[in-house]
Design an enzyme around this catalytic site. Structure first.
Site, PDB file in Angstrom:
ATOM      1  N   ASP A 200       0.827  -1.198   0.000  1.00  0.00           N
ATOM      2  CA  ASP A 200       0.000   0.000   0.000  1.00  0.00           C
ATOM      3  C   ASP A 200       0.873   1.264   0.000  1.00  0.00           C
ATOM      4  OD1 ASP A 200      -2.718   1.231   0.402  1.00  0.00           O
ATOM      5  OD2 ASP A 200      -1.808   1.891   2.283  1.00  0.00           O
ATOM      6  N   GLU A 263       1.757  -0.268  -4.949  1.00  0.00           N
ATOM      7  CA  GLU A 263       0.721   0.700  -5.303  1.00  0.00           C
ATOM      8  C   GLU A 263       1.397   2.056  -5.474  1.00  0.00           C
ATOM      9  OE1 GLU A 263      -3.458   2.642  -3.695  1.00  0.00           O
ATOM     10  OE2 GLU A 263      -1.790   2.318  -2.328  1.00  0.00           O
TER      11      GLU A 263
END
Length: 532
Positions: A200, A263
């Protein structure tokens, strides 16, 4: 030669709160995912990526972790996780977990210890700064959810930094103890069978050590999120991130056959840096270019060409058309174009990632103000960035709540769920679901679609054409991104080919010739005859 599975495979993202509820609380869980794995395997995908399932107060629905090595009771137990892993392996599905290393929950024991005293052994595990002389915040950095990214801690008399909610304090990745602690988290899950991680907000991990103010963004408009008001040149994507990602890759490489996905919402030139020097970084820096591109043949042709040209030597491409943060594919392109979009995603060079429900054409579901759950929408209402509409429950059948739950679902169901669902489409050989299965099956049969080179053929105002080649196999993909029939001129060698697969079944028998009428919202995959 053996090829890494993440190069030839297809990844399917599952948002666990919304996939399948097994215990009647209206929220999806691990047992629910396990119960639906046979369906996932029937799609022909190779791996599932599960959004966060770890212990969390759920201030940001699992992206605020209070224990990295335990399952939140909302989703089940470690035994449930192990059972899911066993079933996935039986079905030959890889499992990728969501790693959230930029920040923890403010309820994590690490942060509780860090804020207990300025002399705490974990004080430097987080980013603490004194106020300016006038008592104001240390700098002008903005939270991604609006407002200052600094919160005051009364007990210790300092500010702590949080790129997102105040309940999500950022870890200090310049501290080697933090790096080792997260490395141990990775080892814990890989030892338990995880096949890799999607990391993330990986571009946030390193910040400017001098904490300089971010400059203003001259292009910002009040209709945009507040985070866009400044250029994030000091609070994210710091040059020191390269060495850090190399460290994460070393941990991944301690275990065979694992994958590291990042990401990254950055311009193309910066995205490429996350492959690392000598490909020592992430295997797949997520490519979100199609998520924001205008749905036009010239624009997409240009985007593909620029992306292919920018890849470092040996860098493996990847493509994404939907995820939990972006509006649903069917709502962006229109339902008529979902078949063309599926063919595009599954025939481009590189690893494709599907978002749950896109294979049945799930659309944005209107969420009334009283039912809003998304943290961003609650912080900055009315800007149109509510992410709840793309996170609504999976539509399994035509029963009450579409077979997702026996209780009230955590987000509302789609009004068309009685027609748009897996059970209904599974009975229709011409459905969007059937096309996805056919495309994935063809991709697995044709190595040219998995690993072949990409060659642009031509594009018109609405039609995109390209070729995939591997050894003596040559395939041409023809996509009409418009609504109307298009007259196109095919090279003779293409006209001599035969249609392998079409977006609509009856188009498979379309006669090829140098002058071809390609219907609107239609696509063809053509196999060229062998040469010589």
């Amino acid at each position: 030669m053996a090829t890494e599975w993440w190069k030839s495979g297809v990844i399917y993202q599952i948002y666990p709160r919304s996939f399948q509820d097994s215990d009647g609380d209206g929220i999806g869980d691990l047992k629910g995912i396990r119960d639906r794995l046979a369906y996932v395997a029937s799609l022909g995908v190779d791996a599932i990526w599960i959004s966060p399932i770890f212990v969390s107060p759920m201030a940001d629905f699992g992206y605020d972790i209070a224990d990295y090595c335990a399952i939140d009771p909302l989703f089940g137990t470690l035994d449930d996780f192990d059972a899911l892993m066993a079933e996935a392996k039986r079905l030959e599905l890889r499992v990728i977990l969501d790693l959230v290393p930029n920040h923890t929950s403010d309820q994590h024991p690490w942060f509780k210890e860090s804020r207990s005293s300025r002399n705490s052994a974990k004080r430097d595990w987080y980013i603490w700064r004194d106020a300016k002389a006038d008592g104001s915040v240390p700098n002008n950095w903005i939270s991604n959810f609006g407002g200052s990214a600094w919160s005051w801690d009364e007990a210790t008399g300092q500010y702590y930094y949080h790129a997102f909610l105040k309940e999500q304090p950022d870890l200090n990745w310049r501290n080697p103890e933090v790096r080792e602690a997260i490395s141990d988290v990775m080892r814990f899950w890989m030892a338990r069978g995880a096949d890799g991680f999607r990391v993330d907000v990986i571009w946030h991990l390193m910040k400017d050590p001098e904490f300089r103010d971010n400059p203003p963004n001259p292009a910002w408009q009040p209709s945009q999120p507040e985070i866009n008001r400044l250029l994030q040149v000091h609070s994210a994507d710091h040059p020191d991130i390269e060495g850090l990602i190399t460290e994460l890759r070393r941990v991944i490489d301690e275990y065979p056959d694992r994958v590291l996905i990042g990401e990254i919402y950055l311009p193309m030139d910066r995205l490429m840096a996350y492959y690392g020097r000598g490909l020592s970084g992430t295997h797949l820096p997520f490519n979100f270019l199609l998520l924001q591109a205008p749905w036009s043949a010239p624009k997409i042709a240009q985007l593909i060409a620029e992306y292919e040209a920018a890849l470092p030597p040996g860098g493996w491409p990847n493509w994404v058309l939907g995820n939990h943060d972006q509006p649903r594919l069917a709502s962006r392109t229109g339902l008529e174009q979902t078949r063309v979009a599926a063919m595009l995603l599954l025939t481009l060079r590189g690893t494709p990632t599907l978002y749950y429900g896109d294979e049945i054409g799930m659309q944005q579901v209107p969420v009334p103000p009283e039912a809003v759950r998304d943290t961003w929408e609650l912080r900055e209402p009315g800007l149109g960035f509510n992410r709840d509409p793309q996170r609504t429950p999976m539509q399994w059948n035509g029963s009450s709540n579409s077979g997702f739950t026996t209780a009230t679902p955590w987000l509302p169901m789609a009004a068309n769920a009685a027609e748009c669902n897996v059970a209904t489409m599974a009975q229709d050989p011409h459905s969007l679901l059937a096309l996805y299965r056919s495309l994935i099956a063809l991709r697995h049969r044709m190595r040219a679609l998995q690993l072949g080179s990409y060659h642009p053929l031509f594009h018109t105002e609405h039609v995109l054409a390209y070729e995939r080649r591997l050894d003596d196999t040559r395939l041409v993909v023809l996509l009409n991104l418009g609504q109307t029939d298009e007259e196109i001129t095919l090279p003779e060698y293409v006209a001599a080919g035969r249609v392998l697969l079409a977006t609509e079944g009856e188009l498979a028998d379309i006669p090829l010739s140098s002058s071809l009428t390609l219907p609107g919202n239609a696509g063809l995959i053509v196999r060229l005859p062998l040469v010589g």
